[in-house]
Design a protein around this motif. Structure first.
Motif, PDB file in Angstrom:
ATOM      1  N   ALA A 308      23.744  21.626  59.615  1.00  0.00           N
ATOM      2  CA  ALA A 308      24.546  22.679  60.262  1.00  0.00           C
ATOM      3  C   ALA A 308      24.745  23.723  59.169  1.00  0.00           C
ATOM      4  O   ALA A 308      24.536  23.468  58.251  1.00  0.00           O
ATOM      5  N   PRO A 309      24.999  24.810  59.691  1.00  0.00           N
ATOM      6  CA  PRO A 309      25.008  25.963  58.764  1.00  0.00           C
ATOM      7  C   PRO A 309      25.849  25.818  57.687  1.00  0.00           C
ATOM      8  O   PRO A 309      27.118  25.375  58.089  1.00  0.00           O
ATOM      9  N   SER A 310      25.840  26.403  56.419  1.00  0.00           N
ATOM     10  CA  SER A 310      26.836  26.329  55.559  1.00  0.00           C
ATOM     11  C   SER A 310      28.065  26.968  55.937  1.00  0.00           C
ATOM     12  O   SER A 310      27.979  27.964  56.826  1.00  0.00           O
ATOM     13  N   GLN A 311      29.211  26.621  55.496  1.00  0.00           N
ATOM     14  CA  GLN A 311      30.259  26.995  56.149  1.00  0.00           C
ATOM     15  C   GLN A 311      30.647  28.471  55.607  1.00  0.00           C
ATOM     16  O   GLN A 311      31.383  29.320  56.235  1.00  0.00           O
ATOM     17  N   GLU A 312      30.427  28.575  54.223  1.00  0.00           N
ATOM     18  CA  GLU A 312      30.924  29.838  53.401  1.00  0.00           C
ATOM     19  C   GLU A 312      29.703  30.509  53.447  1.00  0.00           C
ATOM     20  O   GLU A 312      28.544  30.067  52.555  1.00  0.00           O
ATOM     21  N   PRO A 313      29.288  31.753  53.835  1.00  0.00           N
ATOM     22  CA  PRO A 313      27.988  32.777  53.956  1.00  0.00           C
ATOM     23  C   PRO A 313      27.743  33.119  52.434  1.00  0.00           C
ATOM     24  O   PRO A 313      26.495  33.100  51.997  1.00  0.00           O
ATOM     25  N   ASP A 314      28.499  33.585  51.587  1.00  0.00           N
ATOM     26  CA  ASP A 314      28.411  34.103  50.527  1.00  0.00           C
ATOM     27  C   ASP A 314      28.289  32.670  49.402  1.00  0.00           C
ATOM     28  O   ASP A 314      28.967  32.133  49.104  1.00  0.00           O
ATOM     29  N   PRO A 315      27.022  32.681  49.045  1.00  0.00           N
ATOM     30  CA  PRO A 315      26.740  31.506  47.937  1.00  0.00           C
ATOM     31  C   PRO A 315      27.387  31.439  46.751  1.00  0.00           C
ATOM     32  O   PRO A 315      27.759  30.448  46.358  1.00  0.00           O
ATOM     33  N   ARG A 316      27.920  32.648  46.159  1.00  0.00           N
ATOM     34  CA  ARG A 316      28.883  32.374  44.888  1.00  0.00           C
ATOM     35  C   ARG A 316      29.984  31.827  45.259  1.00  0.00           C
ATOM     36  O   ARG A 316      30.616  31.386  44.395  1.00  0.00           O
ATOM     37  N   ARG A 317      30.492  31.956  46.534  1.00  0.00           N
ATOM     38  CA  ARG A 317      31.991  31.139  46.667  1.00  0.00           C
ATOM     39  C   ARG A 317      31.783  29.814  47.405  1.00  0.00           C
ATOM     40  O   ARG A 317      32.679  29.369  47.670  1.00  0.00           O
ATOM     41  N   ARG A 318      30.445  29.464  47.864  1.00  0.00           N
ATOM     42  CA  ARG A 318      30.479  28.194  48.239  1.00  0.00           C
ATOM     43  C   ARG A 318      30.848  27.038  47.297  1.00  0.00           C
ATOM     44  O   ARG A 318      30.447  26.977  46.035  1.00  0.00           O
ATOM     45  N   VAL A 319      31.584  25.971  47.747  1.00  0.00           N
ATOM     46  CA  VAL A 319      31.836  24.764  46.928  1.00  0.00           C
ATOM     47  C   VAL A 319      30.823  23.934  47.041  1.00  0.00           C
ATOM     48  O   VAL A 319      29.909  23.991  47.814  1.00  0.00           O
ATOM     49  N   ALA A 320      30.785  22.977  46.084  1.00  0.00           N
ATOM     50  CA  ALA A 320      29.578  21.965  45.805  1.00  0.00           C
ATOM     51  C   ALA A 320      29.424  21.029  46.938  1.00  0.00           C
ATOM     52  O   ALA A 320      28.453  20.541  47.153  1.00  0.00           O
ATOM     53  N   THR A 321      30.414  20.875  47.839  1.00  0.00           N
ATOM     54  CA  THR A 321      30.161  19.771  48.981  1.00  0.00           C
ATOM     55  C   THR A 321      29.721  20.546  50.301  1.00  0.00           C
ATOM     56  O   THR A 321      29.389  19.964  51.224  1.00  0.00           O
ATOM     57  N   ASP A 322      29.481  21.954  50.102  1.00  0.00           N
ATOM     58  CA  ASP A 322      29.066  22.655  51.324  1.00  0.00           C
ATOM     59  C   ASP A 322      27.682  22.599  51.051  1.00  0.00           C
ATOM     60  O   ASP A 322      27.037  23.747  50.757  1.00  0.00           O
ATOM     61  N   ILE A 323      26.885  21.519  51.888  1.00  0.00           N
ATOM     62  CA  ILE A 323      25.545  21.345  51.751  1.00  0.00           C
ATOM     63  C   ILE A 323      24.657  21.418  53.135  1.00  0.00           C
ATOM     64  O   ILE A 323      23.804  20.949  53.255  1.00  0.00           O
ATOM     65  N   GLY A 324      25.627  22.136  54.067  1.00  0.00           N
ATOM     66  CA  GLY A 324      24.882  22.397  55.164  1.00  0.00           C
ATOM     67  C   GLY A 324      24.728  20.858  56.031  1.00  0.00           C
ATOM     68  O   GLY A 324      23.809  20.953  56.833  1.00  0.00           O
ATOM     69  N   VAL A 325      25.566  20.306  56.198  1.00  0.00           N
ATOM     70  CA  VAL A 325      25.657  18.806  56.752  1.00  0.00           C
ATOM     71  C   VAL A 325      27.005  18.708  57.530  1.00  0.00           C
ATOM     72  O   VAL A 325      28.016  18.952  56.844  1.00  0.00           O
ATOM     73  N   VAL A 326      27.049  18.261  58.731  1.00  0.00           N
ATOM     74  CA  VAL A 326      28.254  17.834  59.367  1.00  0.00           C
ATOM     75  C   VAL A 326      28.246  16.214  59.796  1.00  0.00           C
ATOM     76  O   VAL A 326      27.143  15.568  59.944  1.00  0.00           O
TER      77      VAL A 326
END
Ligand code: PNW
Length: 457
Positions: A308-326
């Motif tokens: 699944a696409p990352s929830q947060e498009p801005d890589p600088r604001r992505r949290v560490a659990t946002d790895i493109g998986v649901v």
């Protein structure tokens, strides 16, 4: 459901039940206890469902004798509890609060007097607030303070507590606490969460070394990880790749260093946007890989990973659990109140995966497994057939893993009693014993009677 057709377990198999300090004790100001990050978090409006707090919880601090009597009635051979760091060291470091140690001395004596083996967890998420104010698990100092706390506590209780667990579920501390922000301290960070994961591992290693140095006798040292068996949701290559990422985040971040002696292969593809790993020092792996006498495994459900696409498009604001998986479990699986999917064979697959992935895996204890259901008190009784079915299935899965050659030595049902279920407050009930919070009355559920039958066979 009768226990008569449940398969038998090996002689000496340890049957137990589990709790954690902040979830049951209450008495947050008693006898010199300092504040923890969960006091702060639960008193932050909106952080916990219903704005519930652990201020009173099950009042176990004052009712532990009654609770141990219930365990004796249950017939379990062991009880897994956790020790509140801020009771022992109210500032996280420095002077030791003997009154805090005394509570655990009383509890341990009560257990031993009733023939119940104590299994102590040193850290089940209640970090002293002053240490969080100084950076929390993001900074190495917290790992060093944790080892000091472990040494002090083990020196006081090691002669009577044979099983020591350093950390409960460092995944939750690092990633739910510092990335997702659903648990204390409620941070949403990428780098901070990875630094926390690392410092938790280092703290574990330093603590084991410190306790082993002052070992009283034959006590055993381990760690408890929450782990999930991961399956790709479909056989599409993107989902297979997603399952690899999920397995890395859910399991390997901790199990590879602890059991395999290395940081996970391929991790940098996951953390690509986070490039500063200066929190890792050259000799840290040697500290982290202290031999384990046992591994504690907590498991509630399996995962089915979908790309699944990352929830947060801005890589600088992505949290560490946002790895493109649901997580996309099969729709036919029943759900608990969490609502986690129920598939008992996931526990067998996880235990077999551990054995196949890590040669030299130490003996395993299932230190938590259980389920929340919307229990209600009807005519003074709680009938919970869904929980009995859940436990029955998962015990068969543990037995099947033993048949598959996995060295599983014990099983601890989560939880002895209903309690403060973290971000869900008191709304979710995992107990074998129902707690009427208005009166603090304890009412054994039908699952309690069923488990009594299991452990007494
Ligand atoms: C574990 N998740 O927590 C804890 O060790 C217990 O304190 C807790 O009460 C129990 O499981 C039931 O939740 C978890 O979001 C909390 O996947 C959250 C998750 C997993 C485990």
């Amino acid at each position: 459901m009768s226990t008569s057709d449940l398969p038998r377990f090996p002689d000496g198999f340890l049957w137990g039940t589990a709790t954690a300090s902040y979830q049951i004790e209450g008495a947050v100001d008693a006898d010199g206890r300092g504040p923890s990050i969960w006091d702060t978090f639960s008193h932050t409006p909106g952080a916990v469902a219903g704005d519930d707090t652990g201020d009173v919880a099950c009042d176990h601090y004052h009712r532990y004798r009654e609770d141990v009597a219930l365990m004796k009635d249950l017939g379990v051979g062991a009880y897994r509890f956790s020790i509140a760091w801020p009771r022992i060291l109210p500032h996280g470091k420095g002077s030791v609060n003997e009154a805090g140690l005394d509570f655990y001395r009383r509890l341990v004596d009560e257990l031993l007097d009733n023939g119940i083996t104590p299994m102590a967890t040193l850290y089940h998420w209640d970090l002293p607030q002053p240490l969080e104010d100084a950076g929390g698990w993001r900074v190495r100092d917290t790992a060093e303070r944790f080892a000091e706390y472990a040494a002090v506590t083990h020196a006081a209780l090691g002669d009577r507590v044979p099983y020591w667990i350093t950390l409960n579920e460092p995944f939750c501390s690092a990633f739910i606490g510092y990335a997702e922000g659903r648990h204390a301290p409620g941070a949403r960070e990428g780098h901070g969460a990875l630094a926390a994961a690392h410092h938790l591992l280092v703290g574990h290693g330093l603590a084991v070394a410190a306790m082993r140095d002052q070992r009283h006798g034959t006590e055993r040292f381990g760690i408890t990880l929450n782990m999930n068996h991961v399956t790709p949701a479909t056989d599409a290559p993107a989902d297979v790749a997603a399952a690899g990422r999920a397995e890395l985040l859910s399991n390997r971040v901790f199990s590879d260093p602890l059991l395999g002696g290395s940081y996970p292969v391929g991790e940098h593809a996951l953390w690509g946007r986070i490039s500063d790993f200066s929190f890792r020092r050259d000799d840290d792996l040697a500290v982290i890989t202290q031999p384990l006498d046992f591994l504690g495994v907590n498991n509630y459900f399996p995962e089915y990973a979908k790309d699944a696409p990352s929830q947060e498009p801005d890589p600088r604001r992505r949290v560490a659990t946002d790895i493109g998986v649901v997580d996309n479990p099969p729709a036919h699986l029943p759900r608990t109140a969490m609502p986690w999917p129920v598939e008992a064979d996931g526990l067998r697959r996880l235990l077999v995966w551990l054995r196949d992935t890590y040669p030299g895996l130490p003996p395993v204890y299932v230190t938590e497994n259980g389920s929340a259901y919307p229990d209600s008190l009807v005519d003074g009784a709680v009938d919970d057939p869904d929980r009995i079915a859940y436990l029955d299935g998962h015990l068969r899965a543990v037995r099947a893993a033993i048949d598959d050659g996995v060295d599983v030595r014990g099983y601890f049902c989560w939880s002895m009693m209903d309690n403060f279920e973290w971000a869900y407050g008191y709304a979710k009930r995992f107990g074998l014993v129902y707690v009427d919070y208005a009166t603090q009355q304890r009412i054994p559920k039908s699952s309690f009677r069923w488990y009594q039958g299991v452990v007494s066979r």
